[in-house]
Design a protein around this motif. Sequence first.
Motif: not given
Length: 106
Positions: A85-92, A94-97, A104-106
Amino acid sequence: NYGPWVPPFVAFLEPPTDPVGEGIGHFLGAMSIDGFRPAQDFKDHLDNWIERFKSAKTVDPDKKVIIPGEPEFAYEQERRINGIPLIDVVVHDLNQLAKKLEIEGL
């Protein structure tokens, strides 16, 4: 605390006067079992220990005795099936990074 700031394990030694942390530290060690006793003897003893603890009665009958590593093993099995499970804020973040680094992002 770590390194020279780790408090001594014996009460007659004074702890360091300049600790870097709050007194919490960790030690991880590994030893070859068969350097102390035959490995099968150790495994048999450990199986006996586990059986003894797992059969203990709990204060709350709805709860069971668990041994070290058991919850982690259950999580591993569940996550092999359902993923991590991933936390939405972390996914965001990581995608920004990933976007910034042009990968390629998540």
